[in-house]
Design an enzyme around this catalytic site. Sequence first.
Site, PDB file in Angstrom:
ATOM      1  CB  CYS A  74       5.806   0.041   6.822  1.00 25.08           C
ATOM      2  SG  CYS A  74       5.047  -0.196   5.200  1.00 25.08           S
ATOM      3  CB  ILE A 108      -0.935   0.026   1.239  1.00 19.37           C
ATOM      4  CG1 ILE A 108      -1.713  -1.288   1.392  1.00 19.37           C
ATOM      5  CG2 ILE A 108      -1.869   1.244   1.199  1.00 19.37           C
ATOM      6  CD1 ILE A 108      -2.808  -1.560   0.411  1.00 19.37           C
TER       7      ILE A 108
HETATM    8  C1  LIG Z   1      -3.374  -3.955   3.530  1.00 15.34           C
HETATM    9  C2  LIG Z   1      -2.526  -3.805   4.754  1.00 15.34           C
HETATM   10  C3  LIG Z   1      -2.142  -2.530   5.175  1.00 15.34           C
HETATM   11  C4  LIG Z   1      -1.350  -2.373   6.320  1.00 15.34           C
HETATM   12  N1  LIG Z   1      -0.999  -1.111   6.735  1.00 15.34           N
HETATM   13  C5  LIG Z   1      -0.276  -0.952   7.887  1.00 15.34           C
HETATM   14  C6  LIG Z   1       0.025   0.360   8.387  1.00 15.34           C
HETATM   15  O1  LIG Z   1      -0.371   1.386   7.829  1.00 15.34           O
HETATM   16  N2  LIG Z   1       0.790   0.449   9.518  1.00 15.34           N
HETATM   17  C7  LIG Z   1       1.231  -0.673  10.201  1.00 15.34           C
HETATM   18  O2  LIG Z   1       1.904  -0.529  11.228  1.00 15.34           O
HETATM   19  N3  LIG Z   1       0.908  -1.922   9.763  1.00 15.34           N
HETATM   20  C8  LIG Z   1       0.182  -2.083   8.644  1.00 15.34           C
HETATM   21  N4  LIG Z   1      -0.152  -3.347   8.204  1.00 15.34           N
HETATM   22  C9  LIG Z   1       0.311  -4.527   8.988  1.00 15.34           C
HETATM   23  C10 LIG Z   1      -0.799  -5.074   9.900  1.00 15.34           C
HETATM   24  O3  LIG Z   1      -1.206  -4.124  10.853  1.00 15.34           O
HETATM   25  C11 LIG Z   1      -0.324  -6.361  10.617  1.00 15.34           C
HETATM   26  O4  LIG Z   1       0.802  -6.047  11.416  1.00 15.34           O
HETATM   27  C12 LIG Z   1       0.058  -7.471   9.649  1.00 15.34           C
HETATM   28  O5  LIG Z   1      -0.819  -7.504   8.542  1.00 15.34           O
HETATM   29  C13 LIG Z   1       0.067  -8.861  10.308  1.00 15.34           C
HETATM   30  O6  LIG Z   1      -1.211  -9.181  10.828  1.00 15.34           O
HETATM   31  P1  LIG Z   1      -2.302 -10.079  10.017  1.00 15.34           P
HETATM   32  O7  LIG Z   1      -1.590 -11.312   9.560  1.00 15.34           O
HETATM   33  O8  LIG Z   1      -3.379 -10.356  11.032  1.00 15.34           O
HETATM   34  O9  LIG Z   1      -2.768  -9.249   8.888  1.00 15.34           O
HETATM   35  C14 LIG Z   1      -0.936  -3.519   7.056  1.00 15.34           C
HETATM   36  C15 LIG Z   1      -1.334  -4.802   6.623  1.00 15.34           C
HETATM   37  C16 LIG Z   1      -2.129  -4.953   5.494  1.00 15.34           C
HETATM   38  C17 LIG Z   1      -2.542  -6.337   5.074  1.00 15.34           C
END
Ligand SMILES: Cc1cc2nc3c(=O)[nH]c(=O)nc-3n(C[C@H](O)[C@H](O)[C@H](O)COP(=O)(O)O)c2cc1C
Length: 311
Positions: free
Chosen positions: A135, A76
Amino acid sequence: MTNPARPDMSVELFGVRFKNRVMGASGTVGYGLELLDSLDISRIGAVVTKGISALPKRGNPPPRICETPAGVLNSIGLENIGAERFIIDVLPELSRHDTNIIANIFGETMSDYQRVASMFRGVKEVCALEVNLSCPNVKKGSIAFGRDPDTAARLIKKVKKSTDKPIIAKLTPNITDIVPLARSVQRAGADGVSLINTLIGMAVDVEKRRAVFKNITAGLSGPAVRPVALRMVWEAASNLSIPVIGIGGIGSARDALEFIMAGASAIQVGTANFTHPGIMGDIVEDMETYIKDRNINTLDTIQGIITRKHS
Ligand SMILES: Cc1cc2nc3c(=O)[nH]c(=O)nc-3n(C[C@H](O)[C@H](O)[C@H](O)COP(=O)(O)O)c2cc1C
Protein backbone atom coordinates in the site's frame (compact mmCIF):
# COMPACT_ATOMS: atom_id res chain seq x y z
CA MET A 1 -15.75 -32.88 -28.09
CA THR A 2 -18.97 -31.59 -26.52
CA ASN A 3 -18.83 -29.45 -23.43
CA PRO A 4 -21.28 -29.84 -20.58
CA ALA A 5 -23.93 -27.09 -20.37
CA ARG A 6 -21.91 -25.32 -17.68
CA PRO A 7 -18.18 -25.71 -17.97
CA ASP A 8 -16.10 -26.40 -14.87
CA MET A 9 -14.56 -23.05 -13.98
CA SER A 10 -13.03 -24.22 -10.72
CA VAL A 11 -9.37 -24.11 -9.86
CA GLU A 12 -7.25 -25.34 -6.99
CA LEU A 13 -4.67 -22.90 -5.68
CA PHE A 14 -2.36 -23.58 -2.72
CA GLY A 15 -4.54 -26.48 -1.61
CA VAL A 16 -7.79 -24.47 -1.69
CA ARG A 17 -10.55 -25.10 -4.23
CA PHE A 18 -12.15 -21.98 -5.75
CA LYS A 19 -15.38 -22.31 -7.73
CA ASN A 20 -13.99 -19.93 -10.34
CA ARG A 21 -11.02 -17.65 -10.90
CA VAL A 22 -12.74 -14.32 -10.23
CA MET A 23 -12.13 -12.59 -6.88
CA GLY A 24 -13.10 -9.20 -5.48
CA ALA A 25 -9.95 -7.12 -4.83
CA SER A 26 -9.10 -5.83 -1.38
CA GLY A 27 -10.44 -2.39 -0.51
CA THR A 28 -12.96 -2.34 -3.34
CA VAL A 29 -15.51 -4.81 -1.96
CA GLY A 30 -15.52 -3.75 1.71
CA TYR A 31 -15.81 -6.87 3.85
CA GLY A 32 -17.86 -8.58 1.13
CA LEU A 33 -21.30 -7.87 2.59
CA GLU A 34 -21.28 -4.42 0.98
CA LEU A 35 -21.53 -6.14 -2.41
CA LEU A 36 -24.79 -7.91 -1.69
CA ASP A 37 -27.08 -5.18 -3.06
CA SER A 38 -25.56 -5.58 -6.50
CA LEU A 39 -24.09 -9.08 -6.58
CA ASP A 40 -24.81 -12.57 -5.27
CA ILE A 41 -21.32 -13.19 -3.92
CA SER A 42 -21.75 -16.95 -4.17
CA ARG A 43 -21.19 -16.47 -7.93
CA ILE A 44 -17.54 -15.44 -7.49
CA GLY A 45 -14.51 -17.46 -6.46
CA ALA A 46 -13.53 -15.35 -3.46
CA VAL A 47 -13.94 -12.13 -1.60
CA VAL A 48 -10.68 -10.50 -0.52
CA THR A 49 -11.42 -8.30 2.47
CA LYS A 50 -10.44 -4.70 2.99
CA GLY A 51 -6.98 -4.61 4.62
CA ILE A 52 -7.26 -5.71 8.26
CA SER A 53 -4.84 -4.80 11.04
CA ALA A 54 -4.54 -6.17 14.59
CA LEU A 55 -6.14 -2.97 15.96
CA PRO A 56 -8.75 -0.73 14.27
CA LYS A 57 -7.34 2.06 12.10
CA ARG A 58 -8.81 5.41 11.14
CA GLY A 59 -7.23 6.03 7.74
CA ASN A 60 -6.38 9.32 6.04
CA PRO A 61 -8.32 12.61 6.09
CA PRO A 62 -10.46 13.50 3.04
CA PRO A 63 -10.28 13.80 0.10
CA ARG A 64 -9.60 10.11 -0.33
CA ILE A 65 -10.55 9.52 -3.95
CA CYS A 66 -9.94 11.55 -7.11
CA GLU A 67 -11.03 10.53 -10.60
CA THR A 68 -8.49 10.40 -13.42
CA PRO A 69 -9.11 10.00 -17.17
CA ALA A 70 -8.94 6.19 -16.91
CA GLY A 71 -9.23 5.21 -13.29
CA VAL A 72 -8.95 6.64 -9.80
CA LEU A 73 -6.35 7.88 -7.38
CA ASN A 74 -7.05 6.80 -3.80
CA SER A 75 -5.61 7.65 -0.44
CA ILE A 76 -7.80 5.72 1.97
CA GLY A 77 -4.96 4.93 4.35
CA LEU A 78 -6.12 1.41 5.25
CA GLU A 79 -9.08 2.38 7.46
CA ASN A 80 -10.54 -0.76 9.02
CA ILE A 81 -12.36 -2.16 12.03
CA GLY A 82 -9.53 -4.43 13.25
CA ALA A 83 -9.24 -8.22 13.22
CA GLU A 84 -11.22 -8.88 16.38
CA ARG A 85 -14.33 -7.03 15.25
CA PHE A 86 -14.04 -8.50 11.77
CA ILE A 87 -13.92 -12.03 13.19
CA ILE A 88 -16.71 -11.51 15.73
CA ASP A 89 -19.10 -9.14 13.93
CA VAL A 90 -18.60 -9.65 10.19
CA LEU A 91 -17.33 -13.17 9.57
CA PRO A 92 -20.40 -15.10 10.85
CA GLU A 93 -22.64 -13.24 8.37
CA LEU A 94 -20.14 -13.27 5.50
CA SER A 95 -19.39 -16.99 5.82
CA ARG A 96 -23.07 -17.84 5.26
CA HIS A 97 -22.45 -17.13 1.60
CA ASP A 98 -20.96 -19.85 -0.56
CA THR A 99 -17.69 -18.19 -1.56
CA ASN A 100 -14.13 -18.34 -0.25
CA ILE A 101 -12.95 -15.61 2.08
CA ILE A 102 -9.38 -14.33 1.90
CA ALA A 103 -8.34 -11.88 4.62
CA ASN A 104 -6.02 -9.12 3.43
CA ILE A 105 -3.73 -8.19 6.34
CA PHE A 106 -1.17 -5.50 7.12
CA GLY A 107 0.70 -3.85 9.97
CA GLU A 108 3.09 -1.01 10.72
CA THR A 109 5.83 -3.28 12.05
CA MET A 110 6.78 -6.88 11.35
CA SER A 111 5.41 -7.93 14.71
CA ASP A 112 2.09 -6.21 13.87
CA TYR A 113 1.88 -8.42 10.79
CA GLN A 114 2.62 -11.49 12.90
CA ARG A 115 0.02 -10.48 15.45
CA VAL A 116 -2.79 -10.03 12.95
CA ALA A 117 -1.81 -13.26 11.15
CA SER A 118 -1.96 -15.18 14.42
CA MET A 119 -5.41 -13.73 15.18
CA PHE A 120 -6.68 -15.69 12.15
CA ARG A 121 -5.12 -18.98 13.35
CA GLY A 122 -7.86 -21.61 13.52
CA VAL A 123 -10.48 -19.26 12.00
CA LYS A 124 -11.76 -21.86 9.56
CA GLU A 125 -14.01 -19.49 7.58
CA VAL A 126 -10.91 -17.73 6.20
CA CYS A 127 -9.13 -19.89 3.58
CA ALA A 128 -5.97 -17.80 3.06
CA LEU A 129 -4.25 -14.58 4.06
CA GLU A 130 -3.21 -11.99 1.50
CA VAL A 131 -0.29 -10.06 2.97
CA ASN A 132 -0.28 -6.44 1.84
CA LEU A 133 3.35 -5.50 1.18
CA SER A 134 2.37 -2.77 -1.17
CA CYS A 135 0.00 0.00 0.00
CA PRO A 136 1.51 3.36 -0.99
CA ASN A 137 -0.83 5.46 1.19
CA VAL A 138 0.56 4.85 4.68
CA LYS A 139 3.72 6.16 6.29
CA LYS A 140 4.79 2.96 8.07
CA GLY A 141 4.78 -0.73 7.09
CA SER A 142 3.30 -2.07 3.89
CA ILE A 143 5.24 -0.69 0.89
CA ALA A 144 8.17 0.09 3.22
CA PHE A 145 8.64 -3.70 3.52
CA GLY A 146 7.56 -4.55 0.02
CA ARG A 147 10.14 -2.83 -2.16
CA ASP A 148 13.24 -4.63 -1.01
CA PRO A 149 13.38 -8.38 -1.82
CA ASP A 150 15.29 -9.28 1.39
CA THR A 151 13.01 -7.31 3.71
CA ALA A 152 9.92 -8.67 1.97
CA ALA A 153 11.29 -12.22 2.38
CA ARG A 154 11.95 -11.66 6.10
CA LEU A 155 8.38 -10.47 6.59
CA ILE A 156 6.89 -13.37 4.64
CA LYS A 157 8.92 -15.87 6.71
CA LYS A 158 7.63 -14.31 9.94
CA VAL A 159 4.00 -14.26 8.79
CA LYS A 160 4.30 -17.84 7.58
CA LYS A 161 5.42 -18.91 11.07
CA SER A 162 2.46 -17.11 12.65
CA THR A 163 -0.32 -18.73 10.67
CA ASP A 164 -1.80 -22.09 9.72
CA LYS A 165 -3.08 -20.73 6.40
CA PRO A 166 -1.64 -20.37 2.92
CA ILE A 167 -0.27 -16.88 2.36
CA ILE A 168 -0.38 -14.74 -0.74
CA ALA A 169 2.17 -11.92 -0.94
CA LYS A 170 0.56 -8.85 -2.54
CA LEU A 171 3.32 -7.11 -4.44
CA THR A 172 3.89 -3.50 -5.43
CA PRO A 173 4.41 -2.33 -9.00
CA ASN A 174 6.41 0.64 -7.70
CA ILE A 175 9.81 -0.97 -8.31
CA THR A 176 12.07 -1.39 -11.32
CA ASP A 177 12.03 -5.18 -11.62
CA ILE A 178 9.28 -7.40 -10.22
CA VAL A 179 11.16 -10.69 -10.79
CA PRO A 180 13.74 -10.55 -7.95
CA LEU A 181 11.00 -9.50 -5.50
CA ALA A 182 8.61 -12.23 -6.67
CA ARG A 183 11.35 -14.87 -6.51
CA SER A 184 12.40 -13.74 -3.08
CA VAL A 185 8.92 -14.05 -1.52
CA GLN A 186 8.49 -17.43 -3.19
CA ARG A 187 11.77 -18.63 -1.63
CA ALA A 188 10.61 -17.26 1.72
CA GLY A 189 7.57 -19.54 1.65
CA ALA A 190 4.76 -17.52 0.04
CA ASP A 191 2.14 -19.90 -1.34
CA GLY A 192 1.11 -17.43 -4.04
CA VAL A 193 1.61 -13.83 -5.12
CA SER A 194 -0.94 -11.25 -6.17
CA LEU A 195 -0.12 -8.18 -8.20
CA ILE A 196 -0.44 -5.34 -8.77
CA ASN A 197 -1.35 -2.96 -5.99
CA THR A 198 -1.75 0.68 -7.03
CA LEU A 199 0.87 2.71 -8.90
CA ILE A 200 2.06 5.84 -7.12
CA GLY A 201 0.57 8.94 -8.74
CA MET A 202 -0.53 12.46 -7.80
CA ALA A 203 -3.02 15.18 -8.70
CA VAL A 204 -2.89 18.97 -8.31
CA ASP A 205 -5.84 21.31 -7.73
CA VAL A 206 -4.91 24.31 -9.88
CA GLU A 207 -7.54 26.61 -8.29
CA LYS A 208 -6.33 25.93 -4.77
CA ARG A 209 -2.76 25.68 -6.06
CA ARG A 210 -1.99 22.64 -3.96
CA ALA A 211 -1.89 18.90 -4.17
CA VAL A 212 -5.32 17.25 -4.05
CA PHE A 213 -4.23 14.75 -1.39
CA LYS A 214 -2.83 15.59 2.03
CA ASN A 215 -0.07 12.98 1.47
CA ILE A 216 0.55 14.60 -1.96
CA THR A 217 0.86 11.20 -3.67
CA ALA A 218 -1.85 8.55 -3.92
CA GLY A 219 -2.45 5.15 -5.52
CA LEU A 220 -3.57 4.90 -9.15
CA SER A 221 -5.84 2.02 -10.21
CA GLY A 222 -8.33 1.20 -12.96
CA PRO A 223 -8.01 0.79 -16.74
CA ALA A 224 -4.96 3.08 -16.90
CA VAL A 225 -2.81 0.55 -15.04
CA ARG A 226 -3.94 -2.56 -16.90
CA PRO A 227 -1.12 -2.87 -19.48
CA VAL A 228 1.50 -2.31 -16.78
CA ALA A 229 -0.15 -4.88 -14.52
CA LEU A 230 -0.42 -7.37 -17.36
CA ARG A 231 3.28 -7.03 -18.16
CA MET A 232 4.22 -7.54 -14.50
CA VAL A 233 1.93 -10.55 -14.09
CA TRP A 234 3.47 -12.11 -17.21
CA GLU A 235 7.00 -11.46 -15.85
CA ALA A 236 6.13 -12.92 -12.45
CA ALA A 237 4.25 -15.93 -13.82
CA SER A 238 7.09 -16.74 -16.23
CA ASN A 239 9.52 -16.93 -13.34
CA LEU A 240 7.59 -18.53 -10.46
CA SER A 241 6.28 -21.98 -9.65
CA ILE A 242 3.58 -20.71 -7.24
CA PRO A 243 0.25 -19.30 -8.47
CA VAL A 244 0.09 -15.67 -9.57
CA ILE A 245 -3.16 -13.75 -9.07
CA GLY A 246 -3.51 -10.93 -11.59
CA ILE A 247 -4.94 -7.55 -10.56
CA GLY A 248 -5.10 -4.17 -12.28
CA GLY A 249 -7.79 -2.52 -14.34
CA ILE A 250 -9.76 -5.69 -15.02
CA GLY A 251 -13.33 -4.78 -15.97
CA SER A 252 -14.46 -7.49 -18.40
CA ALA A 253 -14.01 -11.19 -19.18
CA ARG A 254 -11.75 -10.19 -22.06
CA ASP A 255 -9.45 -8.30 -19.65
CA ALA A 256 -9.50 -11.27 -17.26
CA LEU A 257 -8.60 -13.68 -20.08
CA GLU A 258 -5.64 -11.49 -21.05
CA PHE A 259 -4.23 -11.98 -17.54
CA ILE A 260 -4.90 -15.73 -17.60
CA MET A 261 -3.19 -16.08 -20.98
CA ALA A 262 -0.26 -14.10 -19.55
CA GLY A 263 0.02 -16.73 -16.80
CA ALA A 264 -2.33 -15.68 -13.99
CA SER A 265 -4.07 -18.57 -12.21
CA ALA A 266 -6.87 -16.27 -11.04
CA ILE A 267 -7.75 -12.59 -11.20
CA GLN A 268 -9.12 -9.90 -8.90
CA VAL A 269 -11.47 -7.10 -9.90
CA GLY A 270 -10.98 -3.77 -8.09
CA THR A 271 -11.93 -0.30 -9.35
CA ALA A 272 -14.41 -1.72 -11.90
CA ASN A 273 -16.68 -2.64 -8.95
CA PHE A 274 -17.19 1.09 -8.31
CA THR A 275 -18.15 1.97 -11.87
CA HIS A 276 -20.09 -1.24 -12.60
CA PRO A 277 -21.44 -2.81 -9.41
CA GLY A 278 -22.24 -6.46 -10.11
CA ILE A 279 -19.62 -6.66 -12.88
CA MET A 280 -17.90 -9.68 -11.34
CA GLY A 281 -20.97 -11.86 -11.98
CA ASP A 282 -20.92 -10.84 -15.65
CA ILE A 283 -17.20 -11.57 -15.88
CA VAL A 284 -17.73 -15.13 -14.58
CA GLU A 285 -20.60 -15.70 -17.02
CA ASP A 286 -18.75 -14.23 -20.01
CA MET A 287 -15.70 -16.38 -19.26
CA GLU A 288 -17.98 -19.43 -19.23
CA THR A 289 -19.39 -18.38 -22.60
CA TYR A 290 -15.88 -17.90 -24.00
CA ILE A 291 -14.98 -21.45 -23.01
CA LYS A 292 -18.21 -22.96 -24.30
CA ASP A 293 -18.12 -21.11 -27.62
CA ARG A 294 -14.56 -22.19 -28.33
CA ASN A 295 -14.96 -25.76 -27.13
CA ILE A 296 -12.19 -25.37 -24.59
CA ASN A 297 -12.58 -27.80 -21.70
CA THR A 298 -10.95 -25.70 -19.02
CA LEU A 299 -9.06 -22.46 -18.65
CA ASP A 300 -5.95 -24.54 -17.90
CA THR A 301 -5.67 -24.94 -21.68
CA ILE A 302 -5.02 -21.25 -22.19
CA GLN A 303 -3.42 -20.27 -18.86
CA GLY A 304 0.09 -18.98 -19.59
CA ILE A 305 -0.26 -19.58 -23.32
CA ILE A 306 1.61 -16.34 -24.10
CA THR A 307 4.72 -17.55 -22.32
CA ARG A 308 4.53 -20.98 -23.89
CA LYS A 309 4.08 -19.61 -27.42
CA HIS A 310 7.00 -17.20 -27.17
CA SER A 311 9.58 -19.36 -25.42
C1 LIG B 1 -10.31 2.57 -2.86
C2 LIG B 1 -9.27 1.49 -2.87
C3 LIG B 1 -8.89 0.89 -1.67
C4 LIG B 1 -7.93 -0.13 -1.66
N1 LIG B 1 -7.58 -0.73 -0.48
C5 LIG B 1 -6.68 -1.76 -0.48
C6 LIG B 1 -6.36 -2.46 0.74
O1 LIG B 1 -6.90 -2.19 1.81
N2 LIG B 1 -5.42 -3.45 0.68
C7 LIG B 1 -4.81 -3.82 -0.51
O2 LIG B 1 -3.98 -4.73 -0.51
N3 LIG B 1 -5.14 -3.19 -1.68
C8 LIG B 1 -6.04 -2.19 -1.69
N4 LIG B 1 -6.37 -1.57 -2.87
C9 LIG B 1 -5.72 -2.01 -4.13
C10 LIG B 1 -6.63 -2.96 -4.93
O3 LIG B 1 -6.92 -4.14 -4.22
C11 LIG B 1 -5.97 -3.32 -6.29
O4 LIG B 1 -4.74 -3.98 -6.03
C12 LIG B 1 -5.70 -2.10 -7.16
O5 LIG B 1 -6.75 -1.16 -7.06
C13 LIG B 1 -5.51 -2.46 -8.64
O6 LIG B 1 -6.66 -3.10 -9.16
P1 LIG B 1 -7.82 -2.31 -9.98
O7 LIG B 1 -7.13 -1.51 -11.04
O8 LIG B 1 -8.69 -3.40 -10.54
O9 LIG B 1 -8.52 -1.45 -9.00
C14 LIG B 1 -7.33 -0.54 -2.89
C15 LIG B 1 -7.73 0.07 -4.09
C16 LIG B 1 -8.70 1.07 -4.10
C17 LIG B 1 -9.10 1.69 -5.41
